[in-house]
Structures are given as structure tokens and as C-alpha cells.
Design a protein around this motif. Structure first.
Motif: not given
Ligand code: 5GP
Length: 142
Positions: A52, A96-97, A88-92, A99
Motif C-alpha cells: 500500500n 482493497q482487494t 487508491q485503497l489501503n488495506d482490506q 495487495f
């Protein structure tokens, strides 16, 4: 969590899985999202193995942001949009899918995104390739 090099984007970077590439340089790769949330949905990833944004050294982050700008401008031109979403996604726990760090470039609006599921349905290959062609053309012209 430590970086798992068996994630799909690591496999794409190693050439073990195909992708619809639109841009590549020494530090980054950009390709079409296989489950697009809108036409022209593009992903930009670093070649550096970061899960991430917080795992990325600042100097590598500078290269990545530069590519996000470059590809983002091309997506705007190609898809004839004034406004685009960059996500932008950080962590499940944030949704976030995959990694391996990535920026989503989505030529749409937040309101339109609200009605679209994330990473749920494989897109039409022909439409994805047509969008990629337009984005490559915009990049070549830039
Ligand atoms: P995240 O949920 O991690 O922010 O986003 C991961 C994105 O990767 C999703 O939008 C999903 O559609 C996309 N994706 C998942 N697997 C693949 C794949 O094998 N190839 C491509 N091109 N995109 C993928």
C-alpha cells in the motif's frame, strides 16, 4: 502484513499473467482494469513491491505520482472527460482487494461510481481494448 509476491499484479509485472497495457516506464506500469467501474478504468502500479501507499519510499512515490498524472491526463483526453476520479485503497478494511499498491484512474464522477460495484464483474474485452487504444493514442500524442 508483509508483501505477498503471488498477488495478481505481481504476476502481471513478471509477465505470468496478461494485461491490456497502456503505458510502461522504468518504475511504473499502467493497464486496463479487468472489472471496470466505468469505460476507461485504468490502473497505475509501481514496479516496487509495496502493498500500500505507506510501504512506498518517497522517491519511488514521486515516480508513481508522475505516471498517475501522465496516464490520468491521457485518460481524460481519450475519454473526453473534464472531471475524473483517482482512487487508491489501503488495506482490506478500506476495501482493497489486490495487495500490490495501485491507483485507479476512473473517468467518471463520484455520484456515478456510487451505483457501481467494486471489482465485481468482468468487463467486455472489446470495449476495454477500444478504450485502451484511445488512451495509448492520447499518450503517444502527449
Ligand atoms: P482494489 O480493490 O485493490 O483497490 O482494486 C483492485 C482492482 O484490480 C479492481 O478494480 C479489480 O477489478 C482489478 N483486478 C483484479 N484482478 C485483476 C486482473 O487480473 N487484471 C486486471 N487488469 N485487473 C484486475
Amino acid at each position: 502484513m508483509s508483501y505477498d509476491d503471488q498477488n495478481v499484479f505481481a504476476k502481471i509485472l513478471r509477465g505470468e499473467l496478461p494485461c491490456t497495457k497502456v503505458y510502461e516506464d522504468e518504475h511504473t506500469l499502467a493497464f486496463m482494469d479487468i472489472m471496470p467501474q466505468c469505460d476507461g478504468h485504468t490502473l497505475v502500479i509501481p514496479k516496487y513491491p509495496a502493498e500500500n501507499l505507506f510501504d512506498l519510499p518517497s522517491d519511488v512515490a514521486a515516480h508513481l505520482i508522475s505516471s498517475v498524472q501522465k496516464v490520468g491526463r491521457a485518460v481524460k483526453t481519450a475519454m473526453q472527460r473534464d472531471g475524473i476520479v483517482i482512487m487508491q485503497l489501503n488495506d482490506q478494511s478500506a476495501g482493497q482487494t489486490v495487495f500490490h499498491l495501485h491507483f485507479h484512474i476512473m473517468p467518471t464522477s463520484l455520484m456515478a461510481l456510487g451505483s457501481q460495484q467494486h471489482a465485481e464483474k468482468i468487463g467486455d474485452r472489446q470495449v476495454i481494448e477500444q478504450c485502451a487504444e484511445k488512451i495509448r493514442a492520447a499518450l503517444n500524442a502527449s
